[in-house]
Every structure is written in structure tokens, then in C-alpha cells.
Design a protein around this motif. Structure first.
Motif, short mmCIF file in Angstrom:
data_model
loop_
_atom_site.label_atom_id
_atom_site.label_comp_id
_atom_site.label_asym_id
_atom_site.label_seq_id
_atom_site.Cartn_x
_atom_site.Cartn_y
_atom_site.Cartn_z
N VAL B 30 0.82 -1.21 0.00
CA VAL B 30 0.00 0.00 0.00
C VAL B 30 0.86 1.26 0.00
N SER B 31 1.90 1.21 0.80
CA SER B 31 2.71 2.41 1.03
C SER B 31 3.95 2.42 0.16
N LEU B 32 4.31 3.62 -0.28
CA LEU B 32 5.53 3.79 -1.07
C LEU B 32 6.21 5.08 -0.63
N PHE B 33 7.50 4.98 -0.40
CA PHE B 33 8.29 6.11 0.07
C PHE B 33 9.43 6.38 -0.92
N TRP B 34 9.78 7.64 -1.06
CA TRP B 34 11.00 8.03 -1.77
C TRP B 34 11.92 8.73 -0.78
N TYR B 35 13.21 8.41 -0.89
CA TYR B 35 14.24 9.03 -0.07
C TYR B 35 15.39 9.49 -0.96
N GLN B 36 16.10 10.49 -0.45
CA GLN B 36 17.34 10.94 -1.09
C GLN B 36 18.48 10.68 -0.10
N GLN B 37 19.54 10.04 -0.56
CA GLN B 37 20.66 9.74 0.32
C GLN B 37 21.93 10.33 -0.25
N ALA B 38 22.41 11.37 0.39
CA ALA B 38 23.68 11.97 -0.02
C ALA B 38 24.82 11.14 0.55
N LEU B 39 25.99 11.32 -0.01
CA LEU B 39 27.16 10.54 0.40
C LEU B 39 27.44 10.75 1.89
N GLY B 40 27.56 9.65 2.62
CA GLY B 40 27.89 9.75 4.03
C GLY B 40 26.75 10.13 4.94
N GLN B 41 25.55 10.16 4.39
CA GLN B 41 24.38 10.54 5.19
C GLN B 41 23.35 9.42 5.19
N PRO B 43 19.33 8.11 4.72
CA PRO B 43 18.25 8.48 3.79
C PRO B 43 17.43 9.64 4.33
N GLU B 44 17.10 10.56 3.45
CA GLU B 44 16.28 11.70 3.82
C GLU B 44 14.95 11.61 3.11
N PHE B 45 13.88 11.65 3.89
CA PHE B 45 12.53 11.49 3.36
C PHE B 45 12.20 12.55 2.32
N LEU B 46 11.62 12.11 1.22
CA LEU B 46 11.14 13.03 0.19
C LEU B 46 9.61 13.07 0.16
N THR B 47 8.98 11.90 -0.01
CA THR B 47 7.54 11.88 -0.18
C THR B 47 6.98 10.50 0.13
N TYR B 48 5.66 10.46 0.42
CA TYR B 48 4.99 9.23 0.80
C TYR B 48 3.66 9.11 0.06
N PHE B 49 3.43 7.91 -0.47
CA PHE B 49 2.15 7.59 -1.12
C PHE B 49 1.46 6.47 -0.35
N GLN B 50 0.15 6.63 -0.23
CA GLN B 50 -0.68 5.53 0.24
C GLN B 50 -1.60 5.19 -0.93
N ASN B 51 -1.36 4.04 -1.54
CA ASN B 51 -1.98 3.73 -2.84
C ASN B 51 -1.61 4.85 -3.83
N GLU B 52 -2.59 5.45 -4.48
CA GLU B 52 -2.23 6.47 -5.47
C GLU B 52 -2.19 7.88 -4.87
N GLN B 54 -0.83 10.89 -2.76
CA GLN B 54 0.42 11.41 -2.21
C GLN B 54 0.07 12.16 -0.93
N LEU B 55 0.28 11.51 0.20
CA LEU B 55 -0.16 12.06 1.48
C LEU B 55 0.85 12.98 2.14
N ASP B 56 2.08 12.89 1.75
CA ASP B 56 3.09 13.73 2.37
C ASP B 56 4.18 14.01 1.35
N LYS B 57 4.34 15.26 1.01
CA LYS B 57 5.43 15.63 0.10
C LYS B 57 6.30 16.71 0.73
N SER B 58 6.30 16.70 2.04
CA SER B 58 6.99 17.75 2.77
C SER B 58 8.50 17.70 2.60
#
Lengths: 115, 118
Positions: B30-41, B43-52, B54-58
């Protein structure tokens, strides 16, 4: 803003040594807590999680973590490490009831176990 | 396979180009997350989907970043007019449960897409 702090960026241990990796978070409310591990060349995978109940959580491969609410901590422990535990370990927090769905990760701790 | 897959695994883009990164979650998650991970860091949250939805794009760093999951399965993260600071590994994770609540869930991560902007 919520944050997660991992105290050690690099840890080197000999096999059979005991391990404790520190993790503190900043959020005063209810939290879900996680430790993830990334072995060399592999994906991030869940090591253990705390949602509720017994604050001492046992995970895979002999790892455990203790949630101490008063200290905002969720330290990871293993009594006797093996060479195969060499990996990067990430503590993560999901704050409940904030209206958001984000999981906040710490910067990670690289563990190297000498054979 | 049964895991989360991402494509491409590596992407080199010239500054100013648009890129699209794909994530195939585990079937039924159900859930899908995107993260950005810079070198040496971490994962940093980008956005969250519940089904289609997009509940959080903060966590999206600017309006150059856009994500979609139109049918509640495959997701695409698009970055327009790429900048050098966008260079990072972009991770996708999926989960059977939903985030933000008390029900237990576990995120399964893909291998990531390493984006290099030159």
C-alpha cells in the motif's frame, strides 16, 4: 523539527567484542522506532522495530535494542559481534500523530569487525 | 523478483536536464516512500504515497521535484532542470502497512538509483 542522532559514525571492533550503538531522537510524542542495516553491496533491510509493548526488542542475527522513553533513546546492542556484522547501521524514527508520514533516519554508523 | 526494483540503477545527467526515476514496489504494498541519500548521510525522506494518494510531500526540496503513483503501483520521481546538488542515491521503499499510525509495518528498500549531475 524531529531529528535522529547517532553518536558514532565509525566503530571498529574485534570479533566477539560487545557492541552498543547509540541513537537519540528529538520528539516528545509517541514514536515508532527502527534499526536498519545495510551490508556491503546490499539493500537497506530492517534489523528490528519497536511499536509498543516491551521496550526491549529482539531482532535478527542476535541484535536487540532498548527503548528508554525518558532518555529519548533506542540503542542497539549485540553481546558478541561477528565479522559478518560489518555493515552500516541506521536508526530511524516515525513520529505518530504529527499529521505527517515521514520516517527520519540518522546519519548512520559504519561498523567494521576485524576477524 | 519479489523485491522492490528501481531503474535505472545509474544515471548521469548534464546540469539542466530532466530525469525520471522509476520504482516498482512489491506487489500489493500500500505504502511507497521516496528518499534521497547523499554521500555519508542517512536516507532523507522526500515523499509518501498511500496507494495512489500522495499524502506527504513535505520532504521534496524544491518544485523541481515531482513524484507520482497514478495507479497505486509503480511510482516515478521526476527531477526537472537538474542541479549538481541533486547528485545522490534515490531510494524507494514500499510497505504493506501504512505509515503514521500504530499498526506495525516494515519498509522494504530497493537498490537505489545513483544520480550524478555533471
Amino acid at each position: 523539527a524531529q531529528s535522529v542522532s547517532q553518536h558514532n559514525h565509525h566503530v571498529i571492533l574485534s570479533e566477539a567484542a560487545s557492541l552498543e550503538l547509540g541513537c537519540n531522537y528529538s520528539y516528545g510524542g509517541t514514536v515508532n522506532l527502527f534499526w536498519y542495516v545495510q551490508y556491503p553491496g546490499q539493500h537497506l533491510q530492517l534489523l528490528l522495530k519497536y511499536f509498543s509493548g516491551d521496550p526491549l526488542v529482539k531482532g535478527i542475527k542476535g541484535f536487540e535494542a532498548e527503548f528508554i522513553k525518558s532518555k529519548f533513546s533506542f540503542n542497539l546492542r549485540k553481546p558478541s559481534v561477528q565479522w559478518s556484522d560489518t555493515a552500516e547501521y541506521f536508526c530511524a524514527v516515525n513520529a505518530i500523530g504529527t499529521g505527517g508520514f515521514k520516517t527520519i533516519f540518522g546519519a548512520g554508523t559504519r561498523l567494521f569487525v576485524k576477524a | 523478483g519479489a523485491g522492490v526494483s528501481q531503474s535505472p540503477r545509474y544515471k548521469v545527467a548534464k546540469r539542466g536536464q530532466d530525469v525520471a526515476l522509476r520504482c516498482d514496489p512489491i506487489s500489493g504494498h500500500v505504502s511507497l516512500f521516496w528518499y534521497q541519500q547523499a554521500l555519508g548521510q542517512g536516507p532523507e525522506f522526500l515523499t509518501y504515497f498511500q496507494n495512489e494518494a500522495q499524502l506527504d510531500k513535505s520532504g521534496l526540496p524544491s518544485d523541481r521535484f515531482f513524484a507520482e503513483r497514478p495507479e497505486g503501483s509503480v511510482s516515478t520521481l521526476k527531477i526537472q532542470r537538474t542541479q549538481q546538488e541533486d547528485s545522490a542515491v534515490y531510494l524507494c521503499a514500499s510497505s504493506f502497512g501504512t505509515s503514521g499510525g500504530r499498526s506495525s509495518y516494515e519498509q522494504y528498500f530497493g537498490p537505489g538509483t545513483r544520480l550524478t549531475v555533471t
